[in-house]
Write a protein that holds these residues in place. Structure first.
Motif, short mmCIF file in Angstrom:
data_model
loop_
_atom_site.label_atom_id
_atom_site.label_comp_id
_atom_site.label_asym_id
_atom_site.label_seq_id
_atom_site.Cartn_x
_atom_site.Cartn_y
_atom_site.Cartn_z
N ILE A 108 0.84 -1.21 0.00
CA ILE A 108 0.00 0.00 0.00
C ILE A 108 0.87 1.26 0.00
O ILE A 108 0.64 2.20 -0.75
CB ILE A 108 -0.93 -0.01 1.23
N SER A 112 1.02 4.05 -3.07
CA SER A 112 0.60 5.43 -2.81
C SER A 112 1.75 6.40 -3.02
O SER A 112 1.57 7.46 -3.64
CB SER A 112 0.09 5.59 -1.38
N VAL A 127 -5.14 15.87 -1.70
CA VAL A 127 -5.20 14.57 -1.03
C VAL A 127 -3.97 14.37 -0.16
O VAL A 127 -4.06 13.93 1.00
CB VAL A 127 -5.32 13.43 -2.06
N MET A 131 -3.85 13.92 3.91
CA MET A 131 -3.21 12.76 4.56
C MET A 131 -2.23 13.23 5.64
O MET A 131 -2.22 12.70 6.75
CB MET A 131 -2.45 11.94 3.52
N THR A 134 -3.75 14.33 8.97
CA THR A 134 -4.23 13.33 9.93
C THR A 134 -3.13 12.91 10.90
O THR A 134 -3.41 12.35 11.96
CB THR A 134 -4.75 12.06 9.23
N MET A 136 -1.40 14.71 12.74
CA MET A 136 -1.33 15.52 13.96
C MET A 136 -2.30 15.05 15.04
O MET A 136 -2.22 15.50 16.17
CB MET A 136 -1.66 16.98 13.62
N VAL A 168 -2.36 1.36 6.88
CA VAL A 168 -1.90 2.59 6.25
C VAL A 168 -1.21 3.48 7.27
O VAL A 168 -1.79 3.82 8.29
CB VAL A 168 -3.06 3.38 5.63
N THR A 170 0.36 7.12 7.19
CA THR A 170 0.59 8.28 6.34
C THR A 170 2.05 8.73 6.44
O THR A 170 2.61 9.23 5.48
CB THR A 170 -0.31 9.45 6.75
N ILE A 173 4.13 6.74 4.00
CA ILE A 173 3.86 7.19 2.63
C ILE A 173 4.65 8.47 2.35
O ILE A 173 5.31 8.61 1.33
CB ILE A 173 2.35 7.42 2.41
N SER A 291 11.99 9.33 11.72
CA SER A 291 10.55 9.28 11.94
C SER A 291 10.16 9.74 13.33
O SER A 291 9.10 10.30 13.53
CB SER A 291 10.04 7.87 11.72
N TYR B 13 -3.91 3.25 -7.80
CA TYR B 13 -2.79 2.98 -6.88
C TYR B 13 -3.10 3.50 -5.48
O TYR B 13 -2.68 2.93 -4.48
CB TYR B 13 -1.50 3.64 -7.39
N LEU B 14 -3.81 4.62 -5.44
CA LEU B 14 -4.08 5.23 -4.13
C LEU B 14 -5.27 4.59 -3.41
O LEU B 14 -5.44 4.76 -2.21
CB LEU B 14 -4.37 6.73 -4.30
N PRO B 16 -6.29 1.61 -2.21
CA PRO B 16 -6.26 0.88 -0.93
C PRO B 16 -6.01 1.80 0.25
O PRO B 16 -6.71 1.71 1.27
CB PRO B 16 -5.10 -0.11 -1.10
N THR B 25 -9.49 6.21 9.78
CA THR B 25 -8.89 7.46 10.22
C THR B 25 -9.86 8.64 10.08
O THR B 25 -10.04 9.40 11.03
CB THR B 25 -7.61 7.76 9.42
#
Lengths: 295, 311
Positions: A108, A112, A127, A131, A134, A136, A168, A170, A173, A291, B13-14, B16, B25
Motif C-alpha cells: 500500500i 501510494s 489529497v 493525509m 491526519t 497531527m 496505512v 501516512t 507514505i 521518523s 494505486y491510491l 487501498p 482514520t
C-alpha cells in the motif's frame, strides 16, 4: 639582558599555562569517560540483571545477599518459561500479524508513494495535504471508533482486527514519497518510452533505489507488532500477541512469583528484538531519527 | 512529472490507502466528535436501538469523576518530572559522546539499547529489581529486599518498600519516573547527538582561539545551536508523557497500582477503561480533553520556543 629575562619569564609562564591546560584536558577526558561509563552501566544493568536472574534457582534468587553470577546455571528456567507463558502460540500469533501487516502495508505504501511522487492527477496536492494533516491527531481518538467498527464487523478475536486498522501509515507514505522524488524523473520517462509498465518500473528501478527506506519501514513495522499491547488487549483477548501473553502470564505482584522463570520469559521475548538490532542497527537508528516514533 | 492521460491509474494505486484511511482514520475523527456530544453514548445500547440526546453531559461527567482527576494528576506528575530529567541527562550524555573518539560508536550503541525493548517486558525486569521477594522477617528461608534495596543498604541507607503492598504513592511514582527516564533516554540521545554532529566545527575553533571556558561553550554555543533539536525532543517528550500508559502496566500489571495502593492510572488508561466498559461517549469526551491538553501544552512550548530557539 632584561629583555632575555623577560622572555624567559614569559616562556615559563606559557609552559605553566600549557601544563595546566593539559592537566585540565586529561581531567576533563577522564571525567567524560567516567560519566559515560557510569551511565552506560545504569543503562545496561536491567539487561544484565534479567539474564543472570533468569539462570538462577529460586532459592538463590531469594538470598538476602544477592549473587552477581549464578552459582548453578539453570537452563531449565527457559523451558519452563516457554511452556508457562505458552510462548510458542504467542510467537506464532505475533509472527503472523507482523509478517502479514508488514507485507500488505509495504504494498500500500509503495503504490501510494509512487502515485504521489510520479503521477500527475487532479487533486494530488489536496489529497496529500489531507493525509499529512491526519498525522497531527493522537491515535487514541481513532482507537475508540475503530474498536466499535471492529466489534460491529464481528472481527473480535480475529487476525483481521489486529492487522487491517493499522495497514496505512501516512508517515511512511510521506517518507517514501520524499525518497522516490529524489530519483530522477528521466528514468521514468525512459521506461515509458521503452513501453515498460508502471509496476515493472517500480519493481526494477524505484524499489531497489529506495531499499534503505523500505528496510527501515519493515523493521519498525515488525517491532510495532512485537511491542503492541493496548489494541490486542481491547479487541483480541483470546488471540493474544506476545506482549499481552507475557504480561498476563505473570500478574502476581505479591512477591511470591517465581522470578527466575519470569525473567527467562522476558529474556525470550526480548531476544528477537536484540538480534534484529544487532544486525540491522544502521537501519533502525536511521529510521528512528527520521521518523521519531516508537514502534 | 508525467502528464498522465490515465488519471484513473493514480487513483487506482491510491485506492487501498484511501479506502482504509476513510474507514479507520477519517470516519473516527467525525465519529469521535459525534459520540462525545451524545449524552451517555454506548455502542451496545446504540445497537439495541437506544437513541441519545445531544449535549455536553459526557464532558461534565468526566470532569466530575474523581478517577479522572486522579488520572490527570498522575499523568501531569509523570510528565513534569520525566521530561526535564531525561532531556538534561540526554543532553549531557550526547555532549560527552560527541567529545570523545575511542569507544564512541560502542557507547552510542549501548545508549540506544533501551529503545529496542518491549516496554512491558523490561517493565517486568524493573519490577523484579524493586520488588521485595517474600516476607523478609518470616522463616529461615532468607529472602531479599530486591537488588535496588540491597544497593541502598550497601551504601548505608534504609530499604524502602517501592512497589509492594503497603508502599507509598511517592515511592510508586519514583519507580515510574526512573523507568520512564531510562526508557526515554535513547531516542533523545540519538536526536541530540545527530544535531551535535551537524554543528559547524568553526564555532568551537573560534571559541578555542578566544580561550572560552568549557561551560560557557556549552551554554553559549552548543545549546543555542542545538535548540531546534532540543525543542523537538521536549515537545515529543511532553506528547509522549501525556500518553503514558503501557510502562505503568509493565511494572504494576493491568490493575495499575501497588496491591491496595492508590491507582497510578493515566489519562489514556481512563479512556481505555471507559471504552472497554461500553461508555464510548465518556471515552470520547476524555480523549478530546486529552487532545486539547496536548494541543495547549504544544502551543505553549511553541511560543516559548519561538522566543528562545535560533534556527
Amino acid at each position: 639582558m632584561s629583555k632575555s629575562v623577560m622572555s624567559v619569564m614569559q616562556e615559563r609562564d606559557i609552559q605553566k599555562r600549557t601544563f595546566m591546560q593539559k592537566m585540565f584536558k586529561i581531567f576533563g577526558k577522564t571525567g567524560t569517560y567516567a560519566f559515560l561509563f557510569i551511565m552506560a552501566l545504569i543503562v545496561l544493568f536491567p539487561f544484565y540483571w534479567m539474564i543472570i536472574s533468569s539462570l538462577k534457582t529460586l532459592p538463590e534468587y531469594r538470598q538476602a545477599i544477592p549473587t552477581f553470577w549464578p552459582k548453578q546455571i539453570i537452563w531449565g528456567n527457559y523451558a519452563e518459561a516457554f511452556s508457562a507463558a505458552s510462548l510458542a502460540e504467542l510467537f506464532t500469533n505475533t509472527v503472523i500479524v507482523g509478517v502479514a501487516s508488514t507485507l500488505l502495508s509495504l504494498v500500500i505504501t509503495v503504490l501510494s508513494a509512487f502515485a504521489f511522487a510520479r503521477l500527475e492527477f487532479k487533486g494530488r496536492e489536496a489529497v496529500f495535504g489531507a493525509m499529512l494533516a491526519t498525522m497531527m491527531i493522537p491515535g487514541e481518538l481513532f482507537t475508540i471508533t475503530n474498536y466499535i467498527t471492529v466489534t460491529n464487523l464481528k472481527w473480535t478475536d480475529t487476525f483481521q482486527a489486529l492487522i487491517v486498522p493499522f495497514l496505512v501509515s501516512t508517515f511512511y507514505i510521506y517518507l517514501l514519497r520524499q525518497n522516490f522524488m529524489q530519483i530522477p524523473n528521466e528514468l521514468y520517462l525512459a521506461a515509458k518510452v521503452d513501453g515498460t509498465s508502471d509496476i515493472k518500473y517500480l519493481w526494477r528501478v524505484m524499489i531497489p533505489l529506495a531499499l534503505p527506506t523500505l528496510i527501515s519501514i519493515t523493521i519498525l513495522k515488525m517491532m510495532g507488532a512485537w511491542n503492541t499491547y493496548i489494541w490486542p488487549n481491547l479487541v483480541a483477548k483470546n488471540l493474544p500477541l506476545i506482549t499481552n501473553g507475557l504480561r498476563n502470564a505473570f500478574t502476581d505482584t505479591s512477591g511470591q512469583a517465581n522470578y527466575p522463570v519470569q525473567m527467562a520469559a522476558v529474556a525470550l521475548v526480548s531476544a528477537p528484538l536484540f538480534l534484529v538490532f544487532l544486525f540491522l542497527r544502521k537501519y533502525i537508528m536511521q529510521g528512528v531519527s527520521r521518523s521519531g516514533i516508537k514502534g | 512529472m508525467v502528464e498522465s492521460r490515465h488519471q484513473w491509474k493514480a487513483w487506482l494505486y491510491l485506492s487501498p490507502a484511501i479506502i482504509l484511511l476513510l474507514i479507520f482514520t477519517v470516519w473516527p475523527i467525525f465519529n469521535t466528535l459525534r459520540m462525545a456530544f451524545l449524552d451517555g453514548y454506548g455502542n451496545m445500547a446504540a445497537i439495541g436501538g437506544r437513541t441519545f440526546e445531544f449535549g455536553i453531559d459526557n464532558f461534565v461527567k468526566v470532569i466530575d469523576y474523581k478517577d479522572f482527576l486522579l488520572c490527570l494528576k498522575n499523568t501531569a506528575i509523570l510528565c513534569v518530572a520525566t521530561v526535564p530529567i531525561s532531556t538534561i541527562l540526554a543532553l549531557l550524555i550526547a555532549v560527552a559522546l560527541n567529545s570523545i573518539k575511542p569507544l564512541q560508536k560502542t557507547l552510542q550503541t549501548i545508549f540506544f539499547l533501551p529503545y529496542v525493548t518491549n516496554s512491558i517486558a523490561i517493565g517486568m525486569v524493573f519490577a523484579a529489581m524493586f520488588n521485595i521477594v517474600g516476607l523478609r522477617d518470616g522463616g529461615t528461608n532468607a529472602q531479599t529486599w530486591g537488588i535496588i534495596n540491597n544497593a541502598i543498604e550497601f551504601f548505608g541507607g534504609e530499604p524502602i518498600n517501592w512497589i509492594n503492598a503497603g508502599s507509598t504513592y511517592t515511592a510508586n511514582i519514583f519507580v515510574m519516573i526512573v523507568y520512564i527516564v531510562w526508557n526515554a533516554l535513547p531516542f533523545k540521545i540519538l536526536i541530540l547527538l545527530g544535531g551535535l554532529q551537524s554543528i559547524n566545527k568553526q564555532y568551537y575553533d573560534a571559541a578555542k582561539v578566544d580561550g572560552t571556558r568549557k561551560f560557557r561553550v556549552l551554554t553559549r554555543i552548543t545549546v543555542p545551536l542545538l535548540s531546534p533539536m532540543l525543542a523537538y525532543v521536549i515537545i515529543t517528550g511532553f506528547i509522549g508523557g501525556f500518553k503514558e500508559y503501557s510502562s505503568i502496566i509493565g511494572i504494576f500489571g493491568d490493575k495499575m497500582s501497588a496491591p491496595g495502593g492508590e491507582s497510578l492510572n493515566t489519562m489514556v488508561g481512563f479512556v481505555y477503561d471507559a471504552l472497554a466498559r461500553d461508555r464510548q461517549g465518556r471515552a470520547c469526551a476524555a480523549a478530546l480533553i486529552l487532545f486539547v491538553i496536548i494541543l495547549i501544552v504544544t502551543l505553549i512550548n511553541n511560543k516559548f520556543i519561538k522566543k528562545h530557539v535560533h534556527y
